[in-house]
Design an enzyme around this catalytic site. Structure first.
Site, PDB file in Angstrom:
ATOM      1  N   SER A   1      -5.799  -4.201   5.132  1.00  0.00           N
ATOM      2  CA  SER A   1      -6.677  -5.346   5.406  1.00  0.00           C
ATOM      3  C   SER A   1      -7.740  -5.562   4.289  1.00  0.00           C
ATOM      4  O   SER A   1      -8.006  -6.604   3.992  1.00  0.00           O
ATOM      5  CB  SER A   1      -7.420  -4.860   6.663  1.00  0.00           C
ATOM      6  OG  SER A   1      -6.315  -5.239   7.814  1.00  0.00           O
TER       7      SER A   1
ATOM      8  N   GLU B   1       5.255 -15.329   0.502  1.00  0.00           N
ATOM      9  CA  GLU B   1       6.665 -15.621   0.409  1.00  0.00           C
ATOM     10  C   GLU B   1       7.376 -14.533   1.393  1.00  0.00           C
ATOM     11  O   GLU B   1       7.439 -13.363   1.143  1.00  0.00           O
ATOM     12  CB  GLU B   1       7.094 -15.171  -1.237  1.00  0.00           C
ATOM     13  CG  GLU B   1       8.625 -15.272  -1.364  1.00  0.00           C
ATOM     14  CD  GLU B   1       8.908 -14.795  -2.809  1.00  0.00           C
ATOM     15  OE1 GLU B   1       9.777 -14.040  -3.057  1.00  0.00           O
ATOM     16  OE2 GLU B   1       7.932 -14.628  -3.812  1.00  0.00           O
TER      17      GLU B   1
ATOM     18  N   HIS C   1      -6.283   0.053   4.154  1.00  0.00           N
ATOM     19  CA  HIS C   1      -6.623  -0.496   2.884  1.00  0.00           C
ATOM     20  C   HIS C   1      -5.678  -1.839   2.951  1.00  0.00           C
ATOM     21  O   HIS C   1      -6.072  -2.950   2.095  1.00  0.00           O
ATOM     22  CB  HIS C   1      -5.799   0.411   1.740  1.00  0.00           C
ATOM     23  CG  HIS C   1      -6.675   1.772   1.704  1.00  0.00           C
ATOM     24  ND1 HIS C   1      -7.695   1.774   1.107  1.00  0.00           N
ATOM     25  CD2 HIS C   1      -6.152   2.895   1.832  1.00  0.00           C
ATOM     26  CE1 HIS C   1      -8.297   3.028   1.112  1.00  0.00           C
ATOM     27  NE2 HIS C   1      -7.220   3.850   1.483  1.00  0.00           N
TER      28      HIS C   1
ATOM     29  N   ILE D   1       0.883  -1.174  -0.024  1.00  0.00           N
ATOM     30  CA  ILE D   1       0.021  -0.098   0.003  1.00  0.00           C
ATOM     31  C   ILE D   1       1.037   1.321   0.056  1.00  0.00           C
ATOM     32  O   ILE D   1       1.800   1.433   0.865  1.00  0.00           O
ATOM     33  CB  ILE D   1      -0.927  -0.022   1.174  1.00  0.00           C
ATOM     34  CG1 ILE D   1      -1.789  -1.394   1.374  1.00  0.00           C
ATOM     35  CG2 ILE D   1      -1.991   1.359   1.340  1.00  0.00           C
ATOM     36  CD1 ILE D   1      -2.915  -1.465   0.053  1.00  0.00           C
TER      37      ILE D   1
ATOM     38  N   GLY E   1      -2.082   3.279   6.729  1.00  0.00           N
ATOM     39  CA  GLY E   1      -2.692   3.464   8.200  1.00  0.00           C
ATOM     40  C   GLY E   1      -4.290   3.736   7.992  1.00  0.00           C
ATOM     41  O   GLY E   1      -4.902   4.230   9.111  1.00  0.00           O
ATOM     42  N   LYS E   2      -4.820   3.397   6.821  1.00  0.00           N
ATOM     43  CA  LYS E   2      -6.429   3.684   6.806  1.00  0.00           C
ATOM     44  C   LYS E   2      -7.154   2.277   6.581  1.00  0.00           C
ATOM     45  O   LYS E   2      -8.389   2.537   6.555  1.00  0.00           O
ATOM     46  CB  LYS E   2      -6.588   4.642   5.321  1.00  0.00           C
ATOM     47  CG  LYS E   2      -6.044   6.071   5.638  1.00  0.00           C
ATOM     48  CD  LYS E   2      -6.000   6.796   4.307  1.00  0.00           C
ATOM     49  CE  LYS E   2      -5.523   8.175   4.521  1.00  0.00           C
ATOM     50  NZ  LYS E   2      -5.578   9.145   3.128  1.00  0.00           N
TER      51      LYS E   2
END
Length: 415
Positions: free
Chosen positions: A273, A295, A271, A262, A268-269
């Site tokens: 997840s 990997e 995204h 990301i 930290g928003k």
């Protein structure tokens, strides 16, 4: 005498050295939603530059060196510029300045832009014409009511426009993924692309905010291989060679996440997840995929993975009614159902067993400890087998205690 000369030269050499992580800046540009300004931009610095400028991440031969890479947030049109106040004279073969331009040029597409006004014009033009490529998998909002939607697309190197697009953003792998390298344009690679879509006036513009590359490996299933051998003796066709309407059905695969990023200005928003959840749901829905692997995950990705796997398995009541020791048959059944590799499945199981464990119950705690230690031993058998018994027991106990502390920290966040 030679040593004295070298010592005198050192201060002079140092003034021509700079840290490549500090000299290089990265920008993301897009048209602004604010009517009072034309463009929005975000400036970030790389975490790593050793793959470009060497292990010490230093550049020699310049004063006040500034290397600039600017990207159009959607199309990833690239602006490249190098400036400095002074360059060391090429008086000998030992004092030649590093060729900064050539080092970067080899890593970006040939159509990079060197005129900033031309770049801004390209940003503006591309913003309204650029559209994501590939198959749209899902979309989500971070805030209800806001006219900003995030869309995730799946693409391969056979997807129209993707091969060229991938060449534009892949340099970010070198800057933000430790030991990251460019991948070959192999048809077994697939990529999930995360785009932000927002409205400007009566039009929408797209910005790339993250991606994940994944490779399709053959899934070696020991049980199936044994059955195939038996089937051959009975003149039956193995599963991996079955034919449907004249076409060979593709073999079962293990999907392995290779690069997951990301972009720094939007981290930290949540995204990360959202992207991981989309990949996992895609895996669960695809009958060809038998296992999701990763990997060499770094710490930040492990956090995303542990959190989302735990919450999903808990939601599915996957470990309901289980207590240590959990038998191999149950573990194998869970692994097949939820398509996680064995290490990750056992990690999640151990965390959940610890969550429900009554530590005052000596027998229950001993059973848990023995199960975890057995897994740790099997995982490190090659190292531990050469250590004498007493030291092996001590090492396992230390590792067990450290792992329990790590699990407890996770449970504090996601209990």
């Amino acid at each position: 005498m030679t040593e004295m000369v070298e010592e005198l030269l050192k201060p002079q050499e140092e003034e021509w050295l700079c840290n490549s992580n500090e000299a290089l800046t990265i920008w993301f540009f897009e048209p602004s939603t604010d009517p009072d300004q034309e463009f929005d931009s975000a400036q970030v610095y790389p975490m790593f530059t050793y793959s470009i400028f060497g292990d010490k991440e230093q550049i020699y031969g310049y004063k006040n060196l500034e290397i600039t890479l600017k990207f159009s947030s959607g199309s990833f049109a690239t602006y490249f510029d190098v400036r400095y106040s002074d360059k060391i004279p090429d008086v000998s073969s030992t004092s030649i300045a590093d060729n900064v331009i050539d080092k970067v040029k080899t890593l970006i597409p040939n159509d990079y832009i060197t005129n900033f006004d031309t770049f801004l014009q390209t940003v503006n033009e591309n913003a309204y014409s650029f559209k994501p490529m590939g198959e749209k998998i899902t979309e989500y909002r971070l805030e209800e009511g806001k006219d900003i939607i995030y869309e995730i697309y799946r693409a391969t190197f056979n997807t129209p426009r993707f091969k060229e697009y991938h060449k534009r953003f892949q340099i970010l792998v070198l800057f933000y993924i430790e030991a990251g390298t460019y991948i070959e344009e192999d048809e077994k690679w697939e990529t999930m692309l995360l785009f932000e879509r927002k409205r400007i006036g009566d039009k929408y513009i797209y910005s790339l905010v993250g991606f994940c590359t994944m490779y399709n490996y053959y899934f070696y299933n020991r049980e199936e291989c044994v059955n195939n051998i038996i089937d051959r003796t009975n003149n039956k066709v193995p599963v991996s060679e079955r034919v449907n309407e004249g076409k060979v059905i593709p073999e079962d695969i293990r999907l392995r996440i290779s690069q997951f990023l990301i972009f720094p200005h939007v981290q930290g928003k949540g995204h990360g997840s959202k992207l991981y959840q989309t990949i996992y749901k895609y895996v669960l829905s695809n009958s060809r995929i038998k296992e999701l692997a990763v990997e060499i995950p770094n710490d930040s990705f492990e956090v995303i993975r542990d959190k989302n796997d735990l919450l999903y398995l808990r939601e599915q009541k996957a470990f309901e009614g289980l207590a240590a020791p959990v038998d191999k048959k149950t573990i194998d059944s869970l692994r097949r159902k939820y398509k996680l590799n064995k290490r990750q499945l056992l990690r999640c199981l151990e965390i959940e067993l610890l969550r429900k464990l009554n530590k005052s119950d000596a027998a229950a705690y001993k059973a848990y400890r023995l199960q975890v230690k057995e897994r740790l031993y099997n995982w490190n058998k090659e190292i531990l087998k050469d250590i004498d018994r007493d030291e092996r027991i001590e090492k396992l106990e230390e590792t067990f205690k450290s792992l329990v502390e790590e699990y407890q920290d996770i449970l504090l966040k996601y209990n």
